[in-house]
Design an enzyme around this catalytic site. Structure first.
Site, PDB file in Angstrom:
ATOM      1  N   GLY A  12      45.295  30.629  17.092  1.00  0.00           N
ATOM      2  CA  GLY A  12      46.600  30.481  16.434  1.00  0.00           C
ATOM      3  C   GLY A  12      47.636  31.379  17.075  1.00  0.00           C
ATOM      4  O   GLY A  12      48.439  32.012  16.391  1.00  0.00           O
ATOM      5  N   ARG A  15      52.443  31.380  17.725  1.00  0.00           N
ATOM      6  CA  ARG A  15      53.595  31.962  17.009  1.00  0.00           C
ATOM      7  C   ARG A  15      53.125  33.104  16.090  1.00  0.00           C
ATOM      8  O   ARG A  15      51.917  33.366  15.984  1.00  0.00           O
ATOM      9  CB  ARG A  15      54.304  30.892  16.175  1.00  0.00           C
ATOM     10  CG  ARG A  15      53.455  30.393  15.019  1.00  0.00           C
ATOM     11  CD  ARG A  15      54.173  29.343  14.208  1.00  0.00           C
ATOM     12  NE  ARG A  15      53.627  29.275  12.849  1.00  0.00           N
ATOM     13  CZ  ARG A  15      53.892  28.305  11.993  1.00  0.00           C
ATOM     14  NH1 ARG A  15      54.687  27.314  12.357  1.00  0.00           N
ATOM     15  NH2 ARG A  15      53.382  28.325  10.790  1.00  0.00           N
ATOM     16  N   ASN A  97      42.623  34.727  14.363  1.00  0.00           N
ATOM     17  CA  ASN A  97      43.914  34.925  13.697  1.00  0.00           C
ATOM     18  C   ASN A  97      44.408  33.671  12.962  1.00  0.00           C
ATOM     19  O   ASN A  97      45.131  33.781  11.982  1.00  0.00           O
ATOM     20  CB  ASN A  97      44.949  35.361  14.750  1.00  0.00           C
ATOM     21  CG  ASN A  97      46.369  35.231  14.246  1.00  0.00           C
ATOM     22  OD1 ASN A  97      46.842  36.055  13.466  1.00  0.00           O
ATOM     23  ND2 ASN A  97      47.068  34.174  14.656  1.00  0.00           N
ATOM     24  N   TYR A 161      42.934  30.994  -0.903  1.00  0.00           N
ATOM     25  CA  TYR A 161      43.265  31.903   0.205  1.00  0.00           C
ATOM     26  C   TYR A 161      42.511  33.233   0.047  1.00  0.00           C
ATOM     27  O   TYR A 161      41.917  33.747   1.002  1.00  0.00           O
ATOM     28  CB  TYR A 161      44.778  32.125   0.218  1.00  0.00           C
ATOM     29  CG  TYR A 161      45.306  32.938   1.373  1.00  0.00           C
ATOM     30  CD1 TYR A 161      45.390  32.390   2.651  1.00  0.00           C
ATOM     31  CD2 TYR A 161      45.741  34.251   1.189  1.00  0.00           C
ATOM     32  CE1 TYR A 161      45.896  33.135   3.720  1.00  0.00           C
ATOM     33  CE2 TYR A 161      46.247  34.998   2.239  1.00  0.00           C
ATOM     34  CZ  TYR A 161      46.321  34.438   3.513  1.00  0.00           C
ATOM     35  OH  TYR A 161      46.820  35.178   4.553  1.00  0.00           O
ATOM     36  N   ALA A 163      39.743  33.775  -1.561  1.00  0.00           N
ATOM     37  CA  ALA A 163      38.308  33.562  -1.326  1.00  0.00           C
ATOM     38  C   ALA A 163      38.024  33.475   0.172  1.00  0.00           C
ATOM     39  O   ALA A 163      37.049  34.051   0.666  1.00  0.00           O
ATOM     40  CB  ALA A 163      37.853  32.282  -2.034  1.00  0.00           C
ATOM     41  N   LYS A 165      39.714  34.826   2.635  1.00  0.00           N
ATOM     42  CA  LYS A 165      39.912  36.112   3.323  1.00  0.00           C
ATOM     43  C   LYS A 165      38.864  37.139   2.887  1.00  0.00           C
ATOM     44  O   LYS A 165      38.434  37.972   3.696  1.00  0.00           O
ATOM     45  CB  LYS A 165      41.334  36.639   3.078  1.00  0.00           C
ATOM     46  CG  LYS A 165      42.424  35.734   3.678  1.00  0.00           C
ATOM     47  CD  LYS A 165      42.336  35.643   5.196  1.00  0.00           C
ATOM     48  CE  LYS A 165      43.527  34.937   5.818  1.00  0.00           C
ATOM     49  NZ  LYS A 165      43.445  34.884   7.290  1.00  0.00           N
TER      50      LYS A 165
HETATM   51  N1  LIG Z   1      52.320  36.813   7.328  1.00  0.00           N
HETATM   52  C1  LIG Z   1      51.663  37.555   6.444  1.00  0.00           C
HETATM   53  O1  LIG Z   1      52.266  38.200   5.583  1.00  0.00           O
HETATM   54  C2  LIG Z   1      50.166  37.625   6.483  1.00  0.00           C
HETATM   55  C3  LIG Z   1      49.547  38.511   5.592  1.00  0.00           C
HETATM   56  C4  LIG Z   1      48.175  38.617   5.602  1.00  0.00           C
HETATM   57  C5  LIG Z   1      47.428  37.867   6.483  1.00  0.00           C
HETATM   58  N2  LIG Z   1      48.036  37.010   7.345  1.00  0.00           N
HETATM   59  C6  LIG Z   1      47.191  36.230   8.235  1.00  0.00           C
HETATM   60  O2  LIG Z   1      47.617  36.387   9.563  1.00  0.00           O
HETATM   61  C7  LIG Z   1      47.266  35.218  10.332  1.00  0.00           C
HETATM   62  C8  LIG Z   1      48.500  34.737  11.099  1.00  0.00           C
HETATM   63  O3  LIG Z   1      49.483  34.343  10.149  1.00  0.00           O
HETATM   64  P1  LIG Z   1      51.058  34.262  10.452  1.00  0.00           P
HETATM   65  O4  LIG Z   1      51.730  34.971   9.370  1.00  0.00           O
HETATM   66  O5  LIG Z   1      51.330  34.608  11.858  1.00  0.00           O
HETATM   67  O6  LIG Z   1      51.296  32.702  10.164  1.00  0.00           O
HETATM   68  P2  LIG Z   1      51.704  31.481  11.097  1.00  0.00           P
HETATM   69  O7  LIG Z   1      51.707  30.316  10.192  1.00  0.00           O
HETATM   70  O8  LIG Z   1      52.926  31.816  11.854  1.00  0.00           O
HETATM   71  O9  LIG Z   1      50.490  31.403  12.131  1.00  0.00           O
HETATM   72  C9  LIG Z   1      49.275  30.791  11.844  1.00  0.00           C
HETATM   73  C10 LIG Z   1      48.724  30.222  13.122  1.00  0.00           C
HETATM   74  O10 LIG Z   1      47.494  29.535  12.825  1.00  0.00           O
HETATM   75  C11 LIG Z   1      47.511  28.270  13.468  1.00  0.00           C
HETATM   76  N3  LIG Z   1      46.687  27.301  12.735  1.00  0.00           N
HETATM   77  C12 LIG Z   1      46.832  26.927  11.440  1.00  0.00           C
HETATM   78  N4  LIG Z   1      45.925  25.973  11.145  1.00  0.00           N
HETATM   79  C13 LIG Z   1      45.208  25.743  12.267  1.00  0.00           C
HETATM   80  C14 LIG Z   1      44.131  24.871  12.584  1.00  0.00           C
HETATM   81  N5  LIG Z   1      43.596  24.037  11.685  1.00  0.00           N
HETATM   82  N6  LIG Z   1      43.640  24.891  13.845  1.00  0.00           N
HETATM   83  C15 LIG Z   1      44.164  25.714  14.765  1.00  0.00           C
HETATM   84  N7  LIG Z   1      45.168  26.583  14.522  1.00  0.00           N
HETATM   85  C16 LIG Z   1      45.684  26.589  13.292  1.00  0.00           C
HETATM   86  C17 LIG Z   1      48.983  27.868  13.458  1.00  0.00           C
HETATM   87  O11 LIG Z   1      49.230  26.858  14.423  1.00  0.00           O
HETATM   88  C18 LIG Z   1      49.660  29.193  13.762  1.00  0.00           C
HETATM   89  O12 LIG Z   1      49.723  29.401  15.150  1.00  0.00           O
HETATM   90  C19 LIG Z   1      46.732  34.205   9.324  1.00  0.00           C
HETATM   91  O13 LIG Z   1      45.310  34.230   9.341  1.00  0.00           O
HETATM   92  C20 LIG Z   1      47.239  34.734   7.997  1.00  0.00           C
HETATM   93  O14 LIG Z   1      46.426  34.347   6.921  1.00  0.00           O
HETATM   94  C21 LIG Z   1      49.401  36.860   7.367  1.00  0.00           C
END
Ligand SMILES: NC(=O)c1ccc[n+]([C@@H]2O[C@H](COP(=O)([O-])OP(=O)(O)OC[C@H]3O[C@@H](n4cnc5c(N)ncnc54)[C@H](O)[C@@H]3O)[C@@H](O)[C@H]2O)c1
Length: 253
Positions: A12, A15, A97, A161, A163, A165
């Site tokens: 992922g 972005r 990620n 979500y 569960a 994580k």
């Molecule tokens: N932004 C926050 O506040 C936050 C907080 C805690 C955890 N996270 C975790 O951090 C990670 C990145 O999140 P982010 O905030 O950058 O979000 P985001 O939506 O910008 O990035 C998520 C990425 O995962 C990819 N993705 C989603 N479904 C997919 C699939 N089925 N197959 C392949 N790729 C897939 C997307 O294309 C994207 O590149 C995630 O695991 C999210 O749960 C984010």
């Protein structure tokens, strides 16, 4: 440079947090495999162009960037694409990620909302880890799983979500024990409220409620998570495995 000579697969990565990790790792000397979402049969849904733009930035930094596209929840695609990748690359770092949310109150949660979030966030991370385990074991590698503060404290409307994580944290600790004899360290990062597309969609009221419980009184940046991942993947963390590093401004201690 902290990651000179390493090759990192980041899921992922096109972005948000994944992109920040890719750029930070490249700055520190690593070659990077940019994984992006690709649909099995509909190329219109692929996120390849974002990934290509990131690859160009990484190549400008003098590193090698590879592209690899699959739907992480599709076991066949994961195996086929990673098998192809392994003919060209021997990864030493894996960052799981990729992740999604599909929020709803438990009473109203649809089976597909539950199943998709578990399939992407937890099962998908396991498929990728399993497919890359042998090369990582060969090279004394390192795995970082991006979990969430929600997996530690829970949240209304996020049973699926949370569960997924919390499961990722359990998986991290089990793999840390299982792979320690092969000198593979496995850790998790639990981000708090980070400014990305995932959180920008939140209603203003929900953002304010969250801000009220963050002692540092500001949201985190993708780079804050990237710096934590850099530390965990570097030799500075050589004696750290099975750890969950909170990067949350004090939101949950
Ligand atoms: N932004 C926050 O506040 C936050 C907080 C805690 C955890 N996270 C975790 O951090 C990670 C990145 O999140 P982010 O905030 O950058 O979000 P985001 O939506 O910008 O990035 C998520 C990425 O995962 C990819 N993705 C989603 N479904 C997919 C699939 N089925 N197959 C392949 N790729 C897939 C997307 O294309 C994207 O590149 C995630 O695991 C999210 O749960 C984010």
């Amino acid at each position: 440079m902290l990651l000179q000579g390493k090759t990192a697969v980041i899921t992922g990565a096109s972005r948000g947090i994944g992109e920040a990790i890719a750029l930070t790792f490249a700055r520190e000397g690593a070659d990077v495999v940019i994984h992006y979402y690709a649909h099995k049969s509909d190329p219109e849904k692929n996120l390849r162009s974002e990934a290509e733009a990131l690859a160009a930035r990484i190549r400008e930094m003098g590193r090698t960037a590879y592209l690899c596209g699959f739907d992480i929840a599709d076991r066949e695609m994961v195996d086929a694409e990673l098998k192809k990748l392994l003919t060209a690359v021997t990864p030493t770092i894996l960052v799981n990620n990729a992740g999604i949310t599909a929020d709803n109150l438990a009473l109203r949660m649809k089976p597909e909302e539950w199943e998709r979030v578990i399939a992407v966030n937890l099962t998908g991370a396991f498929w990728v880890t399993q497919a890359l385990m042998r090369p990582l074991m060969k090279n004394g590698g390192c795995i970082v799983n991006i979990a969430s503060v929600i997996g530690q404290m829970g949240n209304i409307g996020q049973a699926n979500y949370a569960a997924s994580k919390a499961g990722l944290i359990g998986m991290t600790k089990s793999l840390a024990r299982e792979l320690a004899s092969k000198k593979v360290r496995v850790n998790a990062i639990a981000p708090g409220f980070i400014e990305t597309a995932m959180t920008q969609a939140m209603p203003e009221e929900a953002r304010k409620a969250l801000m009220d419980i963050i002692p540092l009184k500001e949201t985190g940046k993708p780079e804050d998570i990237a710096n934590a991942a850099l530390f965990l993947c570097s030799d500075m963390a050589r004696y750290i495995t099975g750890e969950v590093l909170k990067v949350n401004g004090g939101m949950y201690m």
